[in-house]
Design a protein around this motif. Sequence first.
Motif, PDB file in Angstrom:
ATOM      1  N   ALA A   6      -4.709   5.538  29.805  1.00 38.11           N
ATOM      2  CA  ALA A   6      -5.146   4.949  28.535  1.00 38.11           C
ATOM      3  C   ALA A   6      -3.932   4.660  27.667  1.00 38.11           C
ATOM      4  O   ALA A   6      -2.973   5.414  27.653  1.00 38.11           O
ATOM      5  CB  ALA A   6      -6.081   5.911  27.813  1.00 38.11           C
ATOM      6  N   SER A   7      -4.000   3.557  26.925  1.00 39.79           N
ATOM      7  CA  SER A   7      -2.912   3.208  26.011  1.00 39.79           C
ATOM      8  C   SER A   7      -3.242   3.572  24.569  1.00 39.79           C
ATOM      9  O   SER A   7      -2.365   3.675  23.734  1.00 39.79           O
ATOM     10  CB  SER A   7      -2.626   1.704  26.067  1.00 39.79           C
ATOM     11  N   SER A  14     -25.441  10.974   9.369  1.00 39.81           N
ATOM     12  CA  SER A  14     -26.676  10.406   9.905  1.00 39.81           C
ATOM     13  C   SER A  14     -27.070   9.148   9.160  1.00 39.81           C
ATOM     14  O   SER A  14     -27.088   9.132   7.932  1.00 39.81           O
ATOM     15  CB  SER A  14     -27.808  11.427   9.801  1.00 39.81           C
ATOM     16  N   PRO A  15     -27.380   8.084   9.900  1.00 34.53           N
ATOM     17  CA  PRO A  15     -27.832   6.859   9.229  1.00 34.53           C
ATOM     18  C   PRO A  15     -29.266   6.988   8.722  1.00 34.53           C
ATOM     19  O   PRO A  15     -29.754   6.117   8.016  1.00 34.53           O
ATOM     20  CB  PRO A  15     -27.738   5.805  10.330  1.00 34.53           C
ATOM     21  N   PHE A  16     -29.941   8.077   9.106  1.00 35.73           N
ATOM     22  CA  PHE A  16     -31.356   8.224   8.755  1.00 35.73           C
ATOM     23  C   PHE A  16     -31.585   9.117   7.554  1.00 35.73           C
ATOM     24  O   PHE A  16     -32.664   9.163   7.001  1.00 35.73           O
ATOM     25  CB  PHE A  16     -32.138   8.807   9.944  1.00 35.73           C
ATOM     26  N   ARG A  17     -30.551   9.866   7.200  1.00 35.88           N
ATOM     27  CA  ARG A  17     -30.768  10.857   6.152  1.00 35.88           C
ATOM     28  C   ARG A  17     -30.113  10.431   4.845  1.00 35.88           C
ATOM     29  O   ARG A  17     -29.094   9.744   4.853  1.00 35.88           O
ATOM     30  CB  ARG A  17     -30.205  12.214   6.590  1.00 35.88           C
ATOM     31  N   PRO A  18     -30.719  10.839   3.738  1.00 36.63           N
ATOM     32  CA  PRO A  18     -30.107  10.523   2.440  1.00 36.63           C
ATOM     33  C   PRO A  18     -28.832  11.338   2.254  1.00 36.63           C
ATOM     34  O   PRO A  18     -28.544  12.219   3.055  1.00 36.63           O
ATOM     35  CB  PRO A  18     -31.179  10.941   1.436  1.00 36.63           C
ATOM     36  N   GLY A  19     -28.110  11.067   1.183  1.00 29.70           N
ATOM     37  CA  GLY A  19     -26.894  11.811   0.918  1.00 29.70           C
ATOM     38  C   GLY A  19     -25.694  10.918   1.125  1.00 29.70           C
ATOM     39  O   GLY A  19     -25.823   9.776   1.561  1.00 29.70           O
ATOM     40  N   PRO A  20     -24.509  11.460   0.812  1.00 30.56           N
ATOM     41  CA  PRO A  20     -23.293  10.648   0.916  1.00 30.56           C
ATOM     42  C   PRO A  20     -23.048  10.208   2.364  1.00 30.56           C
ATOM     43  O   PRO A  20     -23.176  11.006   3.287  1.00 30.56           O
ATOM     44  CB  PRO A  20     -22.189  11.576   0.405  1.00 30.56           C
ATOM     45  N   ARG A  21     -22.690   8.950   2.517  1.00 25.38           N
ATOM     46  CA  ARG A  21     -22.452   8.400   3.852  1.00 25.38           C
ATOM     47  C   ARG A  21     -20.973   8.432   4.198  1.00 25.38           C
ATOM     48  O   ARG A  21     -20.120   8.213   3.346  1.00 25.38           O
ATOM     49  CB  ARG A  21     -22.923   6.941   3.925  1.00 25.38           C
ATOM     50  N   PHE A  22     -20.719   8.711   5.464  1.00 22.26           N
ATOM     51  CA  PHE A  22     -19.346   8.672   5.963  1.00 22.26           C
ATOM     52  C   PHE A  22     -19.388   8.012   7.318  1.00 22.26           C
ATOM     53  O   PHE A  22     -20.258   8.313   8.136  1.00 22.26           O
ATOM     54  CB  PHE A  22     -18.795  10.101   6.090  1.00 22.26           C
ATOM     55  N   ASN A  23     -18.511   7.065   7.557  1.00 24.91           N
ATOM     56  CA  ASN A  23     -18.469   6.395   8.852  1.00 24.91           C
ATOM     57  C   ASN A  23     -17.091   5.802   9.032  1.00 24.91           C
ATOM     58  O   ASN A  23     -16.785   4.747   8.507  1.00 24.91           O
ATOM     59  CB  ASN A  23     -19.543   5.300   8.932  1.00 24.91           C
ATOM     60  N   LYS A  24     -16.228   6.537   9.735  1.00 17.49           N
ATOM     61  CA  LYS A  24     -14.853   6.058   9.894  1.00 17.49           C
ATOM     62  C   LYS A  24     -14.405   6.201  11.327  1.00 17.49           C
ATOM     63  O   LYS A  24     -14.858   7.079  12.064  1.00 17.49           O
ATOM     64  CB  LYS A  24     -13.908   6.851   8.993  1.00 17.49           C
ATOM     65  N   SER A  25     -13.487   5.319  11.698  1.00 22.60           N
ATOM     66  CA  SER A  25     -12.860   5.444  13.016  1.00 22.60           C
ATOM     67  C   SER A  25     -11.402   5.054  12.872  1.00 22.60           C
ATOM     68  O   SER A  25     -11.015   4.394  11.913  1.00 22.60           O
ATOM     69  CB  SER A  25     -13.553   4.531  14.014  1.00 22.60           C
ATOM     70  N   VAL A  26     -10.617   5.494  13.826  1.00 22.54           N
ATOM     71  CA  VAL A  26      -9.196   5.136  13.807  1.00 22.54           C
ATOM     72  C   VAL A  26      -8.723   5.001  15.248  1.00 22.54           C
ATOM     73  O   VAL A  26      -9.202   5.711  16.131  1.00 22.54           O
ATOM     74  CB  VAL A  26      -8.369   6.192  13.034  1.00 22.54           C
ATOM     75  N   VAL A  27      -7.834   4.063  15.466  1.00 22.36           N
ATOM     76  CA  VAL A  27      -7.255   3.884  16.795  1.00 22.36           C
ATOM     77  C   VAL A  27      -5.851   4.470  16.769  1.00 22.36           C
ATOM     78  O   VAL A  27      -5.035   4.074  15.949  1.00 22.36           O
ATOM     79  CB  VAL A  27      -7.202   2.398  17.191  1.00 22.36           C
ATOM     80  N   VAL A  28      -5.599   5.433  17.638  1.00 24.45           N
ATOM     81  CA  VAL A  28      -4.285   6.061  17.712  1.00 24.45           C
ATOM     82  C   VAL A  28      -3.554   5.528  18.938  1.00 24.45           C
ATOM     83  O   VAL A  28      -3.995   5.757  20.064  1.00 24.45           O
ATOM     84  CB  VAL A  28      -4.418   7.592  17.826  1.00 24.45           C
ATOM     85  N   PRO A  29      -2.474   4.790  18.752  1.00 32.61           N
ATOM     86  CA  PRO A  29      -1.730   4.293  19.909  1.00 32.61           C
ATOM     87  C   PRO A  29      -0.971   5.434  20.570  1.00 32.61           C
ATOM     88  O   PRO A  29      -0.488   6.337  19.885  1.00 32.61           O
ATOM     89  CB  PRO A  29      -0.769   3.271  19.305  1.00 32.61           C
TER      90      PRO A  29
END
Length: 432
Positions: free
Chosen positions: A292-293, A302-317
């Motif tokens: 893998a590079s 959860s996309p179904f539950r109330p409350g603060p949303r968090f959705n992050k991703s990162v690509v590490v070379p």
Amino acid sequence: MYALVDGNNFYVSCERVFRPSLNGRPVVVLSNNDGCAIARSNEAKALGIAMGAPWFEIKHMEFGDGLVGLSANFVLYGDMSDRMHSLAAGLGPTQEIYSIDESFIGLHGVRGDLTKRARAVRDRINQWTGIPCGIGIARTKTLAKLANHIAKTAERKPGSYPADLATVCNLAALPASDLDAVLGTTLVEEVWGVGRKIAAQLHEGDIHTVLDLVRMDPATVRRRWSVVLERTVRELQGMPCIELDDAPSPKKEIACTRSFGKPITDLGPLLQAVSEFASRAGEKLRKQGSLASEVLVFAHTSPFRPGPRFNKSVVVPLRRPTADTGDLVLAATHGIRRIYAEGYDLIKAGVMLLDLVPGSVLQHELDLEDDDCADRSKLMTAMDAINGRYGKGTVHVASTGATEKVREWGMRQERRTPQYTTRWEDVPVARA
DNA sequence: TCTGGGGTCCTAGGACCC
DNA sequence: TCTGGGGTCCTAGGACCC
């Protein structure tokens, strides 16, 4: 000419082989953490249980309706799948294993009555493995998929199609008028390649049945939709556009992702989870002989539950393509630290290995003449062998040996991303 | 309380190059 | 006044599959 051999309600059928008392009862097999239904017996379908139905919504049927919910056993299904595919291969000279429960068979050069031959293979699979199958036969793969759908539906819902199409359906053997009649009673959403969105658009355009779709002009379809749907239409018209892929190329990306049984809020358990994912993904990577590079890590609420949303991703070379679990775990944990924020109920996370190139740890180390690498490569091989024999997670990489690498790596990264600092005490130590 | 885990292909638009 | 055209690569997003 192609055949599609497909195990009926596959996971449920596998369970029934070993628990015949489940026959005749409504049964569902549940996803990880018993989240939702991923396979349903005919009886469960008759109760109106949808694919992907959350267990908490259907659990009440355990009582009045006698519904049985089973936790999935993927090791068993994989084993049953191998047996089924190897018997299905007897149908013709070439085979493409399309999924755990389906394979396409190329029938080029097969002589005699294909329908009879398919019935014989179906009987053998049933006798030798206990898995009931449906077989569809037609001129193209898309039509073979459709034929398979008809074979299974005719069996499950008598009256929906002519009874002689049940279990084995050879569309190529049908007179044109009969074929039109069958296509005219099948909705476009049953076609391979037509999903929810496109089905809705087709219905809006007054295209409801497969017969309507077959009669469309491919050029128009291309203009209004895409080359993908155009290909589907041509395939339905009997022109092969999708070849049998009997020598699948290595995967271009490898993922290991999970929903958590209970939400995770703290960094510690998240690091542990992500390390585990990276390590599993590494096993798959070495199994197919790739390096893998880049490593992608993500986490979300959860996309179904109330409350603060968090959705992050990162690509590490990665500094260089690698299949070394140590490197992968370091990259993944580095990535998750980058995106982690306090105060969120994270429900799912995962690791994906990207930009895969051919190569093994062994071959790779020869180029580098890195003394350390030879040992690490042997270690990876030994680890995979032990985990293969005694079960996943029997041994993992402990991070003590990796500490020096963490230090080195952290410093390299720090130059590039000054806001980030590695704290050694946070490096997860996997248990033996 | 509780909603899966993998993959692939195509397209559009921007960056960059000559 | 006048401001090319074609090719390739990359990425994000969408749609689909089981």
